[in-house]
Design an enzyme around this catalytic site. Sequence first.
Site, PDB file in Angstrom:
ATOM      1  N   SER A 143       0.864  -1.182   0.000  1.00 10.33           N
ATOM      2  CA  SER A 143       0.000   0.000   0.000  1.00 10.33           C
ATOM      3  C   SER A 143       0.894   1.223   0.000  1.00 10.33           C
ATOM      4  CB  SER A 143      -0.890   0.003   1.240  1.00 10.33           C
ATOM      5  OG  SER A 143      -1.559   1.253   1.394  1.00 10.33           O
ATOM      6  N   TYR A 156      -1.667  -0.623  10.872  1.00 10.15           N
ATOM      7  CA  TYR A 156      -1.755  -0.908   9.436  1.00 10.15           C
ATOM      8  C   TYR A 156      -0.559  -0.316   8.704  1.00 10.15           C
ATOM      9  CZ  TYR A 156      -3.617  -1.082   4.673  1.00 10.15           C
ATOM     10  OH  TYR A 156      -3.795  -1.319   3.334  1.00 10.15           O
TER      11      TYR A 156
END
Length: 302
Positions: A143, A156
Amino acid sequence: MSRNSRIDLNGAVVVITGGGRGIGAATAQAFSAKGARVWIGDIDTDVAAATAAAIPHCHSARLDVTGVESWREFLTEVIGAEGRLDVLVNNAGVMPLGSFTEETEATTDLILDVNVRGVINGMRAVLPGMVETGRGHIVNVASMAGMIPIPGMVTYNGSKFAALGLSLAARREYAGTGVTITAVLPSAVRTELSSGATLGKGIPTVDPEDVARAVVDSVHRTPETISVPGWLAPGWSAVQALVPSFIENRVRHLVDDRRALTGIDAESRRAYTERIERHADQHATAVTASAAPKRGRKAGSR
């Protein structure tokens, strides 16, 4: 690199983790459209089976990416049916949002075990066979959160920084074997993971199909990293190198980079949140059970 290392997608065998929904499902469709034989591995077997049934040359089987034995069973089924594996897409991931200190231990464990341990388990499971044949490609869907720190996504963020680092290091370690590794770094994606969050407002937003195209393209180009959109990672690197921190902080304020803390629509995100909480509880129970001493054996015995 070995002479036979190039992968022809027509007839290639592709495994996609977390392929029942979102990016994974779009990627399965994209590989199938190129003539590949696709296997979806997912812990939500009913969803994965329904997705696979709608895609030509696609199958599904249960896979818990956090478990080494689950990987072994899944790949035994794939290799038994196909005879080989050409491409692995480590796509499975979870993205809870909110306050770092209010995040439960079970949720933290799930994020790290799926987003980091799952990538490690997947690479370890397929690399020996790929190296032996001198051919293979691994895509780790990380990501842009693996490059850009964002409030409300602390664990995350950490997991995606780790996924990027794992990809870069493994790529160098296996250079020259015929096996290539690419990290794909999407910006915000319109999937269930981002439900309830305010997209746009200075944060580039893409569709699952955009990410899927980048994953498929990586098989032939085999770059170190690909961001989606393509300009984003180079652009962020330039910002880090050239833009003073006070200007960056001002821009962050203008685009409201704290929205994952303060701007989440809990009702719109409820279905995803409840599913993650359920998976976190199930995962915690499974980990506890696997760590318990076997009956009739001492804890330290082998």
